[in-house]
Design an enzyme around this catalytic site. Structure first.
Site, mmCIF file in Angstrom:
data_model
loop_
_atom_site.group_PDB
_atom_site.id
_atom_site.type_symbol
_atom_site.label_atom_id
_atom_site.label_comp_id
_atom_site.label_asym_id
_atom_site.label_seq_id
_atom_site.Cartn_x
_atom_site.Cartn_y
_atom_site.Cartn_z
ATOM 1 N N HIS A 44 -32.697 -6.884 20.529
ATOM 2 C CA HIS A 44 -32.345 -8.139 21.184
ATOM 3 C C HIS A 44 -30.955 -8.080 21.819
ATOM 4 O O HIS A 44 -30.627 -8.900 22.686
ATOM 5 C CB HIS A 44 -32.403 -9.278 20.158
ATOM 6 C CG HIS A 44 -32.937 -10.558 20.712
ATOM 7 N ND1 HIS A 44 -32.677 -10.983 21.995
ATOM 8 C CD2 HIS A 44 -33.718 -11.525 20.157
ATOM 9 C CE1 HIS A 44 -33.266 -12.156 22.199
ATOM 10 N NE2 HIS A 44 -33.914 -12.493 21.103
ATOM 11 N N ALA A 45 -30.134 -7.134 21.419
ATOM 12 C CA ALA A 45 -28.828 -6.978 22.065
ATOM 13 C C ALA A 45 -28.974 -6.525 23.512
ATOM 14 O O ALA A 45 -28.075 -6.738 24.333
ATOM 15 C CB ALA A 45 -27.978 -5.969 21.301
#
Length: 514
Positions: free
Chosen positions: A131-132
């Site tokens: 998700h980064a």
């Protein structure tokens, strides 16, 4: 060079021994795909998805947020795995085990797992990415790079000449970290002032005494107009809230999009409002079975994209609406009406509020302090739920898509579990006439995730019956959808298939092998 934003970095900081912060999806494809062909496809189109080549470059001592840099040793083949399940019944359990594993931060943060053994000429492809690096919209963009509108793969222009993306050297990183540290106090004040203006819309903080009054005062000081008030966002305790384990279970299924639209038209609401009602009804039924239904409504976080246009890169551009789910309303029609009202209130508030409160909260913390996130989330999970769960609905294409000539039958999205958001998440994506659900759970919190999926099907069926009855009462009966739910969309002339695991599990599923 590109540095991670505060929100991007927060997804890194939030990982722990029990929390993996990647988003994922399970594609079911009708047709033979080999690992060699998948690798060839990825290599041919890799330039269409730049984040796939990037790995993290950490700042010494964690003094600043990491940077993205191209991996000089990158090879697509290192990220593509292959495995076999004994039968389609074992697919969900197998995917749950893969989903529980964190990504290796020394390499680009993604994996693909080609899974055979489903029978009927089908294969599954599980893809996860940190998700980064992406949010839901940018993740869908990356996936679309490898899909086609026909069985015949489209011609793709070769990659244009490009300068590799590199991170600053260590001296520049440290210099940038010092500059950021000097400017951090003022930046934190600006970020906090914006966040305080939405204090009554932020999980946990909205439950603090005087939160609504403080938010109004902050908006007045900033010279902003009054905004609509929200109902209470205090999340009740449920069996699936609290600290999670490192294990994950998974269930999946689909409902007909025609049925959702039929219910939406009948009761004058949006399709997403119907989706929220389906989830509320399913959660109410699951909690009632266990004698654990709270007297107040569950509270859901609904991710919202604040992205404008295609960016061609990753980076999170998301916020969240926090809304009650009407799980405390016994009558189905009243529940539908209540969800419509609460969702309308949340939308009106979101439309005139800061959409950046999530990023503002992350920006207010220095990079060094952000490392304490797992401990803070763990403590919050023990004391009070931030929200009861995340419910995400992502719009998708309504035409058939293909990968290397194999037709995409369904795509079941999967999200993140944390101590603060609880041991259950529901994500869905509309595709080619269906709404495909992916339900992820911590088995310590939700022992049988398939029961949640069963209740989603049942809730959809009951809503269609309610719409039918409403039309009969008004002596007008437009043709509804099929009223049922399928797990894998059939091709023409085939029977529907329900991949619910058998009551007795087969033997151990082989681990993925390269």
């Amino acid at each position: 060079m590109r540095q991670l934003t505060a929100l991007d970095a927060q997804f890194l900081s939030g990982e722990s021994a029990t929390t993996a912060a990647h988003v994922a999806g399970l594609a079911v494809l009708d047709g033979a795909i080999t690992r060699a062909r998948l690798i060839e496809l990825l290599r041919e189109r890799l330039h269409l998805a730049p984040p796939l080549r990037m790995r993290l470059a950490d700042v010494p001592f964690g003094l600043d947020r990491p940077y993205w840099t191209e991996d000089p040793d990158f090879d697509v083949a290192d990220h593509v795995y292959e495995s076999i399940v004994p039968s389609a019944d074992e697919l969900a359990a197998h995917v749950g085990r893969i989903h529980a594993r964190r990504l290796d931060r020394s390499r680009p943060l993604w994996e693909m797992h080609l899974i055979h053994g489903l029978g009927d000429g089908r294969v599954a492809l599980y893809t996860k990415m940190h998700h980064a690096a992406i949010d839901g919209v940018s993740g869908a963009e990356i996936l679309s790079s490898f899909l086609d509108l026909s069985p015949e793969p489209r011609e793709v222009e070769p990659a244009p000449p490009a300068t590799p993306t590199t991170a600053p050297d260590v001296r520049d990183m440290l210099a940038n970290a010092v500059n950021r540290a000097l400017s951090q106090p003022m930046a934190s004040v600006r970020s906090l002032s914006r966040a305080v203006a939405d204090l009554d819309a932020i999980p946990v903080l909205s439950a603090l005494p005087g939160a609504r009054r403080i938010a109004r005062a902050a908006r007045s000081m900033l010279g902003e107009k009054p905004v609509p008030d929200l109902p209470s966002l205090a999340a009740p305790r449920t069996p699936f809230n609290g600290p999670v384990s490192s294990r994950r279970s998974f269930a999946y299924g689909s409902v007909a999009l025609a049925d959702l639209k039929y219910v939406a038209r009948t009761f004058g609401m949006s399709v997403n409002d119907v989706v929220m009602t389906v989830c509320a009804s399913a959660l109410r039924a699951w909690l009632e079975e266990r004698g654990s239904l709270p007297g107040q409504p569950l509270v859901a976080a609904v991710p919202v994209s604040i992205r404008s246009g295609r960016t061609g890169e990753g980076r999170n551009q998301i916020s969240a609406m926090i809304t009650p789910l009407a799980t405390d309303v016994a009558d189905l029609k009243d529940r539908l009406t209540t969800v419509r009202a609460t969702m309308n209130a949340a939308k009106r508030r979101f439309a005139v509020s800061h959409t950046t409160w999530l990023n503002d909260l992350c920006s207010a913390l220095p990079a060094v302090l952000a490392r304490a996130t797992p401990a803070v989330f763990r403590l919050a999970g023990l004391v009070t739920p931030g929200v009861n769960l995340i419910v995400s609905n992502v719009p998708g294409p309504q035409v058939p898509l293909y990968m290397s000539g194999a037709r995409l039958l369904a795509y079941y999205p999967m999200s993140v579990l944390t101590d603060m958001t609880g041991g259950l998440s529901i994500t869905c994506l509309s595709y080619d006439g269906n709404l495909d659900f992916g339900v992820v759970a911590c088995p310590s919190r939700v022992p049988d995730v398939w029961q949640v999926m069963d209740h989603i099907r049942e809730a959809m069926t009951e809503l269609v019956k309610l719409a039918d009855a409403d039309h009969l009462d008004n002596e007008s009966a437009p043709e509804p959808g099929n009223g049922g739910a399928t797990d894998i969309r059939p091709t023409a002339g085939t029977a529907r298939m329900r991949p619910r695991p058998a009551p007795t599990r087969a033997g151990r599923t082989p681990s993925p092998a390269r």
